[in-house]
Design a protein around this motif. Structure first.
Motif, PDB file in Angstrom:
ATOM      1  N   VAL A   1       0.828  -1.114  -0.050  1.00 17.19           N
ATOM      2  CA  VAL A   1       0.061   0.002  -0.175  1.00 17.19           C
ATOM      3  C   VAL A   1       0.798   1.353  -0.047  1.00 17.19           C
ATOM      4  O   VAL A   1       2.135   1.393   0.224  1.00 17.19           O
ATOM      5  N   SER A   2       0.207   2.257  -0.151  1.00 18.03           N
ATOM      6  CA  SER A   2       0.895   3.562  -0.565  1.00 18.03           C
ATOM      7  C   SER A   2       1.148   4.435   0.516  1.00 18.03           C
ATOM      8  O   SER A   2       1.948   5.394   0.944  1.00 18.03           O
ATOM      9  N   SER A   3       0.138   4.297   1.554  1.00 23.99           N
ATOM     10  CA  SER A   3      -0.060   5.383   2.745  1.00 23.99           C
ATOM     11  C   SER A   3      -0.568   4.534   3.989  1.00 23.99           C
ATOM     12  O   SER A   3      -1.024   3.461   3.912  1.00 23.99           O
ATOM     13  N   ARG A   4      -0.403   5.335   5.038  1.00 25.77           N
ATOM     14  CA  ARG A   4      -0.760   4.576   6.191  1.00 25.77           C
ATOM     15  C   ARG A   4      -2.421   4.645   6.437  1.00 25.77           C
ATOM     16  O   ARG A   4      -2.798   3.414   7.017  1.00 25.77           O
ATOM     17  N   ALA A   5      -3.117   5.439   5.841  1.00 25.29           N
ATOM     18  CA  ALA A   5      -4.540   5.625   5.573  1.00 25.29           C
ATOM     19  C   ALA A   5      -4.851   4.170   5.029  1.00 25.29           C
ATOM     20  O   ALA A   5      -5.957   3.404   5.530  1.00 25.29           O
ATOM     21  N   ALA A   6      -4.385   4.178   3.814  1.00 17.13           N
ATOM     22  CA  ALA A   6      -4.727   2.786   3.061  1.00 17.13           C
ATOM     23  C   ALA A   6      -4.146   1.445   3.804  1.00 17.13           C
ATOM     24  O   ALA A   6      -5.036   0.369   3.766  1.00 17.13           O
ATOM     25  N   ALA A   7      -3.126   1.537   4.442  1.00 17.67           N
ATOM     26  CA  ALA A   7      -2.716   0.218   5.124  1.00 17.67           C
ATOM     27  C   ALA A   7      -3.536   0.031   6.261  1.00 17.67           C
ATOM     28  O   ALA A   7      -4.262  -1.184   6.463  1.00 17.67           O
ATOM     29  N   THR A   8      -4.249   1.021   7.082  1.00 17.98           N
ATOM     30  CA  THR A   8      -5.390   0.878   8.138  1.00 17.98           C
ATOM     31  C   THR A   8      -6.510   0.276   7.418  1.00 17.98           C
ATOM     32  O   THR A   8      -7.190  -0.594   7.904  1.00 17.98           O
ATOM     33  N   ALA A   9      -7.016   0.897   6.060  1.00 15.05           N
ATOM     34  CA  ALA A   9      -8.315   0.367   5.672  1.00 15.05           C
ATOM     35  C   ALA A   9      -8.223  -0.751   5.284  1.00 15.05           C
ATOM     36  O   ALA A   9      -9.054  -1.811   5.578  1.00 15.05           O
ATOM     37  N   ILE A  10      -7.167  -1.319   4.373  1.00 20.57           N
ATOM     38  CA  ILE A  10      -6.881  -2.815   3.922  1.00 20.57           C
ATOM     39  C   ILE A  10      -6.798  -3.756   4.941  1.00 20.57           C
ATOM     40  O   ILE A  10      -7.537  -4.761   4.979  1.00 20.57           O
ATOM     41  N   GLY A  11      -5.979  -3.430   6.081  1.00 18.94           N
ATOM     42  CA  GLY A  11      -6.040  -4.290   7.047  1.00 18.94           C
ATOM     43  C   GLY A  11      -7.174  -4.543   7.988  1.00 18.94           C
ATOM     44  O   GLY A  11      -7.798  -5.821   8.173  1.00 18.94           O
ATOM     45  N   THR A  12      -7.967  -3.474   8.379  1.00 23.74           N
ATOM     46  CA  THR A  12      -9.292  -3.827   8.864  1.00 23.74           C
ATOM     47  C   THR A  12     -10.272  -4.496   7.847  1.00 23.74           C
ATOM     48  O   THR A  12     -10.850  -5.293   8.302  1.00 23.74           O
ATOM     49  N   LEU A  13     -10.041  -4.065   6.707  1.00 26.21           N
ATOM     50  CA  LEU A  13     -11.047  -4.852   5.614  1.00 26.21           C
ATOM     51  C   LEU A  13     -10.814  -6.426   5.581  1.00 26.21           C
ATOM     52  O   LEU A  13     -11.781  -7.029   5.553  1.00 26.21           O
ATOM     53  N   LEU A  14      -9.386  -6.817   5.635  1.00 31.73           N
ATOM     54  CA  LEU A  14      -9.025  -8.107   5.585  1.00 31.73           C
ATOM     55  C   LEU A  14      -9.433  -8.711   7.000  1.00 31.73           C
ATOM     56  O   LEU A  14      -9.783 -10.084   7.036  1.00 31.73           O
ATOM     57  N   PHE A  15      -9.488  -7.940   7.935  1.00 27.94           N
ATOM     58  CA  PHE A  15      -9.630  -8.534   9.407  1.00 27.94           C
ATOM     59  C   PHE A  15     -11.032  -9.063   9.625  1.00 27.94           C
ATOM     60  O   PHE A  15     -11.032 -10.206  10.207  1.00 27.94           O
ATOM     61  N   PHE A  16     -12.118  -8.592   8.889  1.00 29.79           N
ATOM     62  CA  PHE A  16     -13.474  -8.699   9.386  1.00 29.79           C
ATOM     63  C   PHE A  16     -13.650 -10.354   8.696  1.00 29.79           C
ATOM     64  O   PHE A  16     -14.128 -11.319   9.356  1.00 29.79           O
ATOM     65  N   PRO A  17     -13.293 -10.520   7.357  1.00 32.03           N
ATOM     66  CA  PRO A  17     -13.899 -11.875   6.661  1.00 32.03           C
ATOM     67  C   PRO A  17     -12.786 -12.825   7.428  1.00 32.03           C
ATOM     68  O   PRO A  17     -13.359 -13.853   7.484  1.00 32.03           O
ATOM     69  N   MET A  18     -11.730 -12.490   7.653  1.00 29.89           N
ATOM     70  CA  MET A  18     -10.759 -13.460   8.015  1.00 29.89           C
ATOM     71  C   MET A  18     -11.205 -13.984   9.530  1.00 29.89           C
ATOM     72  O   MET A  18     -11.301 -15.327   9.711  1.00 29.89           O
ATOM     73  N   MET A  19     -11.807 -12.946  10.419  1.00 33.39           N
ATOM     74  CA  MET A  19     -12.387 -13.399  11.654  1.00 33.39           C
ATOM     75  C   MET A  19     -13.518 -14.188  11.695  1.00 33.39           C
ATOM     76  O   MET A  19     -14.016 -15.465  12.340  1.00 33.39           O
ATOM     77  N   PHE A  20     -14.408 -13.898  10.407  1.00 28.78           N
ATOM     78  CA  PHE A  20     -15.596 -14.558  10.280  1.00 28.78           C
ATOM     79  C   PHE A  20     -15.157 -15.996   9.979  1.00 28.78           C
ATOM     80  O   PHE A  20     -15.947 -17.052  10.486  1.00 28.78           O
TER      81      PHE A  20
END
Lengths: 245, 300
Positions: A160-179
């Motif tokens: 990713v290119s930025s801190r904001a993008a890293a947080t967004a993508i990390g969080t986005l991956l977190f939920f389906p993974m936890m599901f």
């Protein structure tokens, strides 16, 4: 390993704790859930011969902890370091930026290890949950799951290119993974298709390996191989294509 | 004095844009060497090649006899860098940062002494520091490894005048310890105050290298004399003087421009005519004006 490396790991650990994400979301949040679930009598009724729903949730919450550290705390911190020039400054010192990444991984690993032991103690001493019957198998499963998750977190940081993008993508991956780890619906109660998908996700594979260890055997090979594959592939891609600037 | 940095015909492009066209200079041991130029002149790219942070597209760079890219690790032990935009983790405390960075070097400076010298609060978090404190901390980090050379980029940009003067005093103290300093700046006053020699860079090329005073001389800027005569006088009296290039009347004031002899000759004419010059002001060309002149000449 020399003085500088240890000091970096200690400082990164201290910063992780100060930055709140790891202690609040990674440790306190699953711990509170653990205590709440443990206090609901219905969840303490056996659903199989020797497991209650609560027993199943203990490893889920251990995975929750690893996932928060690896998918949220790690990418946000490291992408922030890149954005703010911390990595660039490290390039002007004899230590170099690679060791900052290593120290971040080591610090998160250490926090996850302490949290895992703590969760097992709370579940065991507070609610009488038996520890995994195959401790070595559990340790191997935990190590591989942690390695796979940290690798994925590093991959998110790398691309990713930025801190904001890293947080967004990390969080986005977190939920389906936890599901797929069974946070909302235990894997055993999912429809067959979702169970099959779950087995191929990192946290689903982690849960598979944990359950084998809880039931008394060394984890079967498929989940372990899947975890190793995630760890190796993600780390290799992250190292090859890491954006330093 | 032996030279510690040698840059020869440095060339660096970013895509189609030429950042550094052709830059050569040497820096001698123990001096404060200024790299001066307008924004976008290629100053930062030049020092980044010296620091080994960028790979030149042409030319050679040697620092303390080392190749900044091949011998990067050895170079980082001996070259301290203060980056234009080099930050630290927000929640890291000042004392922790200095202690951590001092562990990176084989023969570090005493970080507690450095902390006191720079008047930094050990317990404060990086995010809570003022602009001046952040700047001083980044200077401290450039010096923490006891370097032979320190590269300071846009040292006082964004500081208030008092903080700027304090920082200058600090840099003079660093030089007194025998550290060679490369100072990147676009403040003329800063270069004039601190530098032994200055390389003026414009559009990726070295316009000239000289002492700050030499730079002002070379620009051959006229002196400007302003005064209000005690009674009216014929301007032709002044215009005919040798060395005078222009005489104009602005309200009750007379402005005479010319070389450095005009002050004496104008005063002599006034004295002969029993005129006194009230509110007399002589404007001297500083580096600021030299800079404007020289970069303009270069363009033409």
């Amino acid at each position: 390993m020399n003085g500088a490396t240890w000091r970096l790991i200690a400082v990164e650990g201290k910063l992780s704790l100060r930055d709140k994400v790891a202690p609040v979301w990674g440790v306190a949040c699953p711990l509170v859930v653990l205590v709440i679930l443990g206090s609901i009598p219905a969840l303490r009724e056996p659903i199989t011969a020797d497991l209650t729903i609560f027993d199943v949730y203990v490893p889920v919450l251990i995975l929750f902890n690893i996932a928060i550290l690896a998918m949220t705390a790690l990418p946000t911190t490291l992408a922030g370091y890149r954005e703010n020039g911390v990595l660039r400054r490290m390039r002007t010192t004899p230590v170099g930026p690679v060791r900052v990444l290593t120290a971040q991984l080591a610090a998160n690993f250490a926090i996850a290890l302490v949290a895992m032991v703590f969760f097992l103690l709370v579940a065991g001493l507070g609610f009488g949950v038996d520890p995994p019957r195959h401790p070595l198998g559990f340790a191997v499963a935990w190590l591989l799951a942690t390695a796979a998750l940290l690798s994925m977190g590093l991959l998110v940081t790398a691309l990713v290119s930025s801190r904001a993008a890293a947080t967004a993508i990390g969080t986005l991956l977190f939920f389906p993974m936890m599901f797929f780890a069974g946070l909302w619906v235990p894997i055993a109660q999912m429809p067959p298709l979702l169970q099959d998908i779950s087995a191929y996700t990192p946290l689903g594979a982690g849960m598979g390996a944990f359950q084998d260890a809880y039931l008394g055997g060394f984890p079967s090979w498929p989940p372990l191989v899947i975890l190793v594959a995630y760890a190796v592939v993600c780390a290799a891609v992250a190292v090859r294509w890491f954006r330093w600037e | 004095m032996p030279s510690v940095i040698e840059v020869t015909n440095l060339h660096k492009r970013y895509g189609d844009k030429i950042a550094v066209d052709d830059v050569s200079f040497t820096v001698e041991q123990g001096e404060i060497f200024g790299i001066l130029g307008p924004n976008g002149a290629g100053k930062t790219t030049t020092v980044e090649c010296v620091e080994g942070l960028r790979t030149p597209d042409g030319g050679t760079v040697s620092v303390l006899g080392l190749d900044p890219l091949r011998d990067h690790t050895e170079l980082t032990r001996r070259l301290g860098v203060q980056l234009q935009a080099g930050m630290l983790p927000e929640s890291l405390r000042v004392g922790e940062a200095l202690e951590l960075y001092s562990s990176f070097y084989p023969r570090p400076a005493d970080w507690r002494a450095l902390l006191d010298d720079l008047g930094l609060p050990a317990k404060a978090r990086y995010a809570a520091l003022s602009g001046g404190q952040k700047q001083r901390l980044s200077i401290a980090l450039a010096l923490i490894g006891n370097p032979d050379i320190a590269v300071l980029d846009e040292l006082t940009t964004g500081l208030d005048p008092q903080a700027r003067r304090d920082t200058w005093a600090l840099i003079e103290g660093v030089r007194a310890r025998g550290v060679t300093i490369v100072l990147v700046t676009h403040f003329m006053e800063e270069a004039e105050r601190l530098c032994d020699r200055v390389a003026l860079i414009d559009a990726g090329r070295v316009v000239l290298i000289d002492t700050p005073a030499g730079l002002a001389d070379r620009a051959q800027i006229e002196q400007r004399l302003r005064f209000r005569p005690s009674r009216d006088l014929d301007l032709a009296l002044l215009a005919d003087l040798p060395g005078v290039t222009g005489v104009t009347r602005r309200g009750e004031q007379i402005v005479v421009t010319g070389d450095d002899t005009v002050v004496n000759s104008v005063m002599a004419v006034l004295a002969r005519n029993q005129i006194t010059a009230e509110r007399l002001r002589v404007e001297q060309a500083g580096l600021e004006e030299a800079f404007v002149q020289l970069t303009r000449k270069d363009v033409q």
